[in-house]
Write a protein that holds these residues in place. Structure first.
Motif, mmCIF file in Angstrom:
data_model
loop_
_atom_site.group_PDB
_atom_site.id
_atom_site.type_symbol
_atom_site.label_atom_id
_atom_site.label_comp_id
_atom_site.label_asym_id
_atom_site.label_seq_id
_atom_site.Cartn_x
_atom_site.Cartn_y
_atom_site.Cartn_z
ATOM 1 N N LYS A 111 -0.220 3.999 1.306
ATOM 2 C CA LYS A 111 -0.720 4.787 2.416
ATOM 3 C C LYS A 111 0.297 4.770 3.550
ATOM 4 O O LYS A 111 0.888 3.751 3.846
ATOM 5 N N THR A 159 0.839 -1.177 0.000
ATOM 6 C CA THR A 159 0.000 0.000 0.000
ATOM 7 C C THR A 159 0.883 1.238 0.000
ATOM 8 O O THR A 159 1.975 1.221 0.562
ATOM 9 N N ARG A 217 -12.487 -4.250 13.370
ATOM 10 C CA ARG A 217 -12.781 -3.461 12.179
ATOM 11 C C ARG A 217 -11.655 -2.452 11.941
ATOM 12 O O ARG A 217 -11.404 -1.592 12.779
ATOM 13 N N TYR A 218 -11.011 -2.594 10.787
ATOM 14 C CA TYR A 218 -9.984 -1.638 10.386
ATOM 15 C C TYR A 218 -10.633 -0.532 9.574
ATOM 16 O O TYR A 218 -11.552 -0.788 8.798
ATOM 17 N N SER A 219 -10.139 0.690 9.722
ATOM 18 C CA SER A 219 -10.662 1.794 8.926
ATOM 19 C C SER A 219 -10.150 1.667 7.495
ATOM 20 O O SER A 219 -9.217 0.912 7.220
ATOM 21 N N ASP A 220 -10.732 2.423 6.611
ATOM 22 C CA ASP A 220 -10.293 2.412 5.215
ATOM 23 C C ASP A 220 -8.841 2.849 5.077
ATOM 24 O O ASP A 220 -8.136 2.419 4.182
ATOM 25 N N SER A 221 -8.383 3.716 5.982
ATOM 26 C CA SER A 221 -7.011 4.202 5.901
ATOM 27 C C SER A 221 -5.999 3.159 6.382
ATOM 28 O O SER A 221 -4.808 3.314 6.185
ATOM 29 N N GLU A 222 -6.495 2.093 7.031
ATOM 30 C CA GLU A 222 -5.665 1.015 7.569
ATOM 31 C C GLU A 222 -4.801 1.460 8.745
ATOM 32 O O GLU A 222 -3.874 0.782 9.133
ATOM 33 N N TYR A 267 -6.328 2.635 11.731
ATOM 34 C CA TYR A 267 -7.188 2.695 12.910
ATOM 35 C C TYR A 267 -7.895 1.347 13.031
ATOM 36 O O TYR A 267 -8.439 0.834 12.065
#
Length: 163
Positions: A17, A15, A148-153, A155
């Motif tokens: 990000k 990624t 649950r991971y956030s979309d940003s990975e 959080y």
């Protein structure tokens, strides 16, 4: 494997990000956090880096900045009847998990352990500590846990519940 398949596979697992707390402000060389004493050397923060042979700058580490900003990278929400009866025991598990994780990983720390109505909300400076707390709760007390991971990975939200 042909070149096309290899490049497609690389795209799946890499990624571009970057966590803003890790990447936004990196020390130029070796550094030590004036807040907690963590040391930065060769691209890593640790408690044991040997930078005695080089000049060291004071630089606040990402974990201390997250604590100061109250900018959690992870949270664990504990709920249910079991929490009401075993709150002290569960908080003890959370704090022991942090102590073990922090000893090996300088940037994995608790930000807060707070009451939130009938629930307990634990916030962390890193994803790995939130993940480890969730797994330790499951291992010690069963219950239902979701991750649950956030979309940003960058959080992770963990919910643990046991009646």
């Amino acid at each position: 494997m042909d070149k096309y398949q290899h490049s497609q596979k690389d795209k799946l697992f890499k990624t571009d990000k970057t966590d803003p707390y890790l990447e936004a402000h990196r020390p130029g060389g070796s550094a030590q956090c004036p807040e907690c004493g963590a040391k930065y050397h060769a691209g890593q923060w640790s408690w044991h880096a040997d930078a005695s042979h080089v000049s060291v700058e004071n630089f606040v580490c990402p974990a201390c900045r997250r604590v100061a900003d109250r900018a959690a990278a992870g949270q664990v929400r504990l709920a249910g009847g079991f929490l009401q009866k075993h709150r002290e025991e569960l908080v003890h598990l959370v704090r022991n998990t942090e102590a073990r994780e922090k000893a090996e990983h300088a940037l994995e720390r608790l930000i807060d352990v707070a009451e939130d109505g009938d629930e307990l909300l634990v916030t962390t400076t890193g994803l790995h500590l939130a993940n480890r707390i969730g797994h330790d709760l499951e291992a010690a007390y069963d219950g239902d846990t979701s991750y649950r991971y956030s979309d940003s990975e960058f959080y992770l939200s963990v919910d643990w519940h046991r009646d």
